[in-house]
Design a protein around this motif. Sequence first.
Motif, mmCIF file in Angstrom:
data_model
loop_
_atom_site.group_PDB
_atom_site.id
_atom_site.type_symbol
_atom_site.label_atom_id
_atom_site.label_comp_id
_atom_site.label_asym_id
_atom_site.label_seq_id
_atom_site.Cartn_x
_atom_site.Cartn_y
_atom_site.Cartn_z
ATOM 1 N N LEU A 559 0.823 -1.202 0.000
ATOM 2 C CA LEU A 559 0.000 0.000 0.000
ATOM 3 C C LEU A 559 0.861 1.258 0.000
ATOM 4 C CD1 LEU A 559 -3.055 0.642 0.117
ATOM 5 C CD2 LEU A 559 -2.802 0.919 2.577
ATOM 6 N N ALA A 560 2.074 1.177 0.581
ATOM 7 C CA ALA A 560 2.951 2.342 0.684
ATOM 8 C C ALA A 560 3.999 2.385 -0.416
ATOM 9 C CB ALA A 560 3.640 2.351 2.049
ATOM 10 N N ILE A 561 3.989 1.409 -1.322
ATOM 11 C CA ILE A 561 4.997 1.358 -2.381
ATOM 12 C C ILE A 561 4.362 1.801 -3.694
ATOM 13 C CG2 ILE A 561 6.576 -0.116 -3.674
ATOM 14 C CD1 ILE A 561 6.739 -1.924 -1.255
ATOM 15 N N PRO A 562 4.874 2.846 -4.324
ATOM 16 C CA PRO A 562 4.307 3.290 -5.608
ATOM 17 C C PRO A 562 4.315 2.176 -6.644
ATOM 18 C CG PRO A 562 5.821 4.936 -4.735
ATOM 19 C CD PRO A 562 5.967 3.717 -3.866
ATOM 20 N N GLY A 563 3.244 2.096 -7.424
ATOM 21 C CA GLY A 563 3.128 1.039 -8.427
ATOM 22 C C GLY A 563 4.209 1.092 -9.480
ATOM 23 N N LEU A 564 4.683 2.289 -9.821
ATOM 24 C CA LEU A 564 5.750 2.402 -10.815
ATOM 25 C C LEU A 564 7.040 1.771 -10.324
ATOM 26 C CD1 LEU A 564 5.137 6.030 -12.109
ATOM 27 C CD2 LEU A 564 4.888 3.925 -13.420
ATOM 28 N N VAL A 565 7.289 1.833 -9.020
ATOM 29 C CA VAL A 565 8.487 1.201 -8.463
ATOM 30 C C VAL A 565 8.376 -0.312 -8.567
ATOM 31 C CG1 VAL A 565 9.892 0.930 -6.387
ATOM 32 C CG2 VAL A 565 8.873 3.155 -6.917
ATOM 33 N N ILE A 566 7.192 -0.846 -8.281
ATOM 34 C CA ILE A 566 6.987 -2.289 -8.428
ATOM 35 C C ILE A 566 7.125 -2.697 -9.892
ATOM 36 C CG2 ILE A 566 5.277 -4.130 -8.212
ATOM 37 C CD1 ILE A 566 4.298 -2.865 -5.676
ATOM 38 N N ALA A 567 6.615 -1.871 -10.807
ATOM 39 C CA ALA A 567 6.751 -2.173 -12.231
ATOM 40 C C ALA A 567 8.220 -2.202 -12.642
ATOM 41 C CB ALA A 567 5.992 -1.139 -13.061
ATOM 42 N N LEU A 568 9.003 -1.241 -12.159
ATOM 43 C CA LEU A 568 10.447 -1.252 -12.421
ATOM 44 C C LEU A 568 11.083 -2.527 -11.885
ATOM 45 C CD1 LEU A 568 11.557 2.414 -11.602
ATOM 46 C CD2 LEU A 568 11.967 1.220 -13.751
ATOM 47 N N GLY A 569 10.715 -2.881 -10.654
ATOM 48 C CA GLY A 569 11.288 -4.081 -10.053
ATOM 49 C C GLY A 569 10.953 -5.335 -10.836
ATOM 50 N N TYR A 570 9.725 -5.442 -11.350
ATOM 51 C CA TYR A 570 9.350 -6.614 -12.125
ATOM 52 C C TYR A 570 10.108 -6.671 -13.445
ATOM 53 C CZ TYR A 570 5.728 -8.383 -9.083
ATOM 54 O OH TYR A 570 5.070 -8.956 -8.033
ATOM 55 N N TYR A 571 10.333 -5.518 -14.039
ATOM 56 C CA TYR A 571 11.117 -5.505 -15.275
ATOM 57 C C TYR A 571 12.505 -6.082 -15.023
ATOM 58 C CZ TYR A 571 14.058 -3.751 -19.032
ATOM 59 O OH TYR A 571 14.971 -3.661 -20.062
ATOM 60 N N TYR A 572 13.203 -5.598 -14.007
ATOM 61 C CA TYR A 572 14.557 -6.078 -13.719
ATOM 62 C C TYR A 572 14.547 -7.526 -13.233
ATOM 63 C CZ TYR A 572 16.244 -1.287 -14.156
ATOM 64 O OH TYR A 572 16.579 -0.043 -14.629
ATOM 65 N N PHE A 573 13.537 -7.888 -12.433
ATOM 66 C CA PHE A 573 13.451 -9.242 -11.893
ATOM 67 C C PHE A 573 13.308 -10.270 -13.014
ATOM 68 C CE2 PHE A 573 10.796 -12.776 -10.373
ATOM 69 C CZ PHE A 573 11.544 -13.224 -9.295
ATOM 70 N N PHE A 574 12.380 -10.036 -13.936
ATOM 71 C CA PHE A 574 12.122 -11.016 -14.988
ATOM 72 C C PHE A 574 13.174 -10.971 -16.094
ATOM 73 C CE2 PHE A 574 7.964 -10.983 -12.974
ATOM 74 C CZ PHE A 574 7.626 -12.330 -13.005
ATOM 75 N N THR A 575 13.784 -9.827 -16.352
ATOM 76 C CA THR A 575 14.866 -9.797 -17.340
ATOM 77 C C THR A 575 16.134 -10.450 -16.799
ATOM 78 O OG1 THR A 575 15.437 -7.563 -16.582
ATOM 79 C CG2 THR A 575 14.075 -7.744 -18.555
ATOM 80 N N THR A 576 16.253 -10.552 -15.473
ATOM 81 C CA THR A 576 17.434 -11.181 -14.864
ATOM 82 C C THR A 576 17.270 -12.692 -14.753
ATOM 83 O OG1 THR A 576 17.929 -9.173 -13.601
ATOM 84 C CG2 THR A 576 18.937 -11.224 -12.843
ATOM 85 N N PHE A 577 16.185 -13.137 -14.144
ATOM 86 C CA PHE A 577 16.004 -14.562 -13.879
ATOM 87 C C PHE A 577 15.399 -15.326 -15.056
ATOM 88 C CE2 PHE A 577 15.983 -13.028 -9.401
ATOM 89 C CZ PHE A 577 17.051 -13.782 -8.949
ATOM 90 N N PHE A 578 14.775 -14.625 -15.979
ATOM 91 C CA PHE A 578 14.115 -15.305 -17.096
ATOM 92 C C PHE A 578 14.593 -14.755 -18.439
ATOM 93 C CE2 PHE A 578 11.314 -15.506 -13.433
ATOM 94 C CZ PHE A 578 10.972 -16.850 -13.394
ATOM 95 N N ALA A 579 15.857 -14.383 -18.492
ATOM 96 C CA ALA A 579 16.415 -13.812 -19.718
ATOM 97 C C ALA A 579 16.313 -14.803 -20.874
ATOM 98 C CB ALA A 579 17.871 -13.425 -19.493
ATOM 99 N N GLY A 580 15.812 -14.312 -22.022
ATOM 100 C CA GLY A 580 15.693 -15.136 -23.210
ATOM 101 C C GLY A 580 14.496 -16.055 -23.236
ATOM 102 N N THR A 581 13.668 -16.019 -22.197
ATOM 103 C CA THR A 581 12.472 -16.857 -22.134
ATOM 104 C C THR A 581 11.237 -16.005 -22.455
ATOM 105 O OG1 THR A 581 11.957 -16.452 -19.807
ATOM 106 C CG2 THR A 581 13.624 -18.138 -20.291
ATOM 107 N N PRO A 582 10.073 -16.637 -22.600
ATOM 108 C CA PRO A 582 8.847 -15.852 -22.840
ATOM 109 C C PRO A 582 8.461 -14.934 -21.684
ATOM 110 C CG PRO A 582 8.539 -18.110 -23.565
ATOM 111 C CD PRO A 582 9.843 -18.082 -22.837
ATOM 112 N N LEU A 583 9.124 -15.060 -20.526
ATOM 113 C CA LEU A 583 8.843 -14.166 -19.398
ATOM 114 C C LEU A 583 9.819 -13.006 -19.325
ATOM 115 C CD1 LEU A 583 7.888 -16.679 -16.547
ATOM 116 C CD2 LEU A 583 6.390 -15.340 -18.023
#
Length: 732
Positions: A559-583
Amino acid sequence: MRARPWFVWVVGLSVALLYLLLYTAYPEASATADPLLWLACLAATLVLYRLGFDYRWIKFSFGLSFLAVFSLLYDFFTVLIGAGGVPRSLAFFLAPLVFAASAGYLYERLRGFQESRGARRGVVSLSRRIRSTLYELDPLMWFFLVFGSAFLVVFLLTPIGFVLINAFRAPTGAAWYSNFQRIFSAREYVRLESLPGEMPWFTVQLGNYTLYVIKGVNYGILANSLVLSTAVTFTATLLGIAIAFVLARYRFPGKETLRILSLVPLFVTPFVNSYVVKILFSEYGPISMLTQALFGWRIRLDGLVGVALAQIISFYPIVYLNAYSAFLNVDPSTEEQAENLGARGFRLFRTVTLPLALPGIVAGAIIVFIFSLEDVGAPLIFQEWNLMSAQIFRGFVTQTGIVSPESAALGVVMLFVAVVGFLAIRNYVGMRSYAMISRGGRIAPRQRPLGLPGKVVVYAVIFPLVLLTSFPQLGVALLAFNIMPPRGFEINPGRFTLSYFENLFLDPTVFTYIRNTLTYAALSVLLALAVAVMVGYGVSRIRVAWLSNLLDTLATVPLAIPGLVIALGYYYFFTTFFAGTPLDPASIGAFQAWVVLVVSYSVRKLPYVVRSVYAGFQQVHVGLEEAAMNLGATRARVVFGVVLPYIISYIFSGAVLGFIYMATEVSTSITIGNFNPSQAPMTYYMMNVYKGGSPIGVQIAAAMGVLLILIQLVAILIVVRVLKQRYAFIGV
């Protein structure tokens, strides 16, 4: 000589004048003397305490305690951005109050911690507490705790950690902190003067009338965001308190109509309502028609002023609902006792009613602050890019699908501002006790008839103001039915048509966005409910304070975390752990955005689902479970066979609330959806229509807004009429 409260102002004024003198006569010397002046403020504050300064003068003063919190935030950001001149001198003037309040607050907390630690010493040994904890955790409880915690750690804390890591990825040859250095020093982000040619307002001669264009002062991306969020929060809070107090304390004809109208802006219609606000306050809107008829000129609110206006109209009901509930819960006997002692009118409100209702008011105000900080819709509609939210969004909309480290650094700054504001306000509420002998006090609320002066204010000021704030949602319907054109302002019922609603379901491209939204929201609700049951049951049943508090904090912190920050985090999270995959979001054309969106929705809106489910668990006495287990039932059979059927209405209520908030989610929808538009939800389509200012598709997007309003209305009816529960809007 005993130090009095006004001594802090004498010290602050002395240091501020000394700094101004140095800054004016010897600018270089003022920069050198800056640390010494801060130390002088701190030393003077300590001397005041030695002379008998009492921290309770600040703690129990509504005005001084609030000013202390505001001064802390102001001084912090003034130092952070390196402001000089008058802003710096004001920071020095407020510094002694900040140091006095901080020292007293920290001393009280330290003393309380030592007392509680001394009280616990020797009562229960550490080994016994560990054995007691392990005894409570049977296999099902272990599963709930491990899975619930792991889900939140993996999909909430880890992505935010990646944002932090990428924020410190500096360009080649630059220092590790260079991204932040640029944000806090570059004129693009912070400047305390206007550029040549920039004017907060100007006039344009159009035909036979003069047009006044008001845009606001541009002080850079970072400074604009801080000033805008503060101004929106302050204005929305004042407006919400005024309306809530009138409705909670007075009786007058039309009261129920005013109450319903004040709730209308809460119906979320992303982008469309800001677009209607822009029309209302354009040179063709009704406001300009009125000013031309009366004064011969027209007005257009644009830029930062337009963004602020749209946010105030959208967010003030959040404060209103919290304040209204808080005013109703104030014990009437406390106000009656104050009246018997001579307090009347505004003094009674200022010294008794408002302080007792403060926790609810502040809860709404901090949510408004965070929502204003992260809002993308209004900046896109008014084409105002000099805000942190707009800049982070721009970082996602790239041809290469690569988000720059500077955007990550900006996201960290946004997160830091939101968390600092949240913690500062929360601790401000915790400075004093708000306990009352009874809550509500009477079956009937304490209300009185409204006198003639009050009726004049209500009918001449509050009613027109609330009508104006409810018109954006009405304008959404007028656009959808083509009664109002997408350009200009004209009400023509003769052009009524249902064709745009038909397009929602007959146009395959448009219907895809609707289908995506409903599918993602349904899947996200199922995932969020599973996590909410685990977390809610664990928090309500584990009698280990630190463990239940930790789990509860993890579940509510989104509730206290801006949605854009979570969106940034998901971009880096999935590009790191799922690089080259459909995710991998960087896999242009192959990225399966729906998976990421479902997970992000469930995390972002989890607090609303958890709150409802947790309330249900609180209604089931633990003795029922113990009795069933004593008769041989396993924990799993008790939970799924006894408890969950008993609280099914709470679970369904949480599912309904979660569904509507997920269906109207904006931040992650327009950012993650950008990497695969074919799998994007409705809000992404609405954003594309309105951000370019093209009239094509405006009515279709407005029809989507009406559809979202209908979904929210159905949710209210289900929760209130069918489930017989109080509908919980955002922040209530």
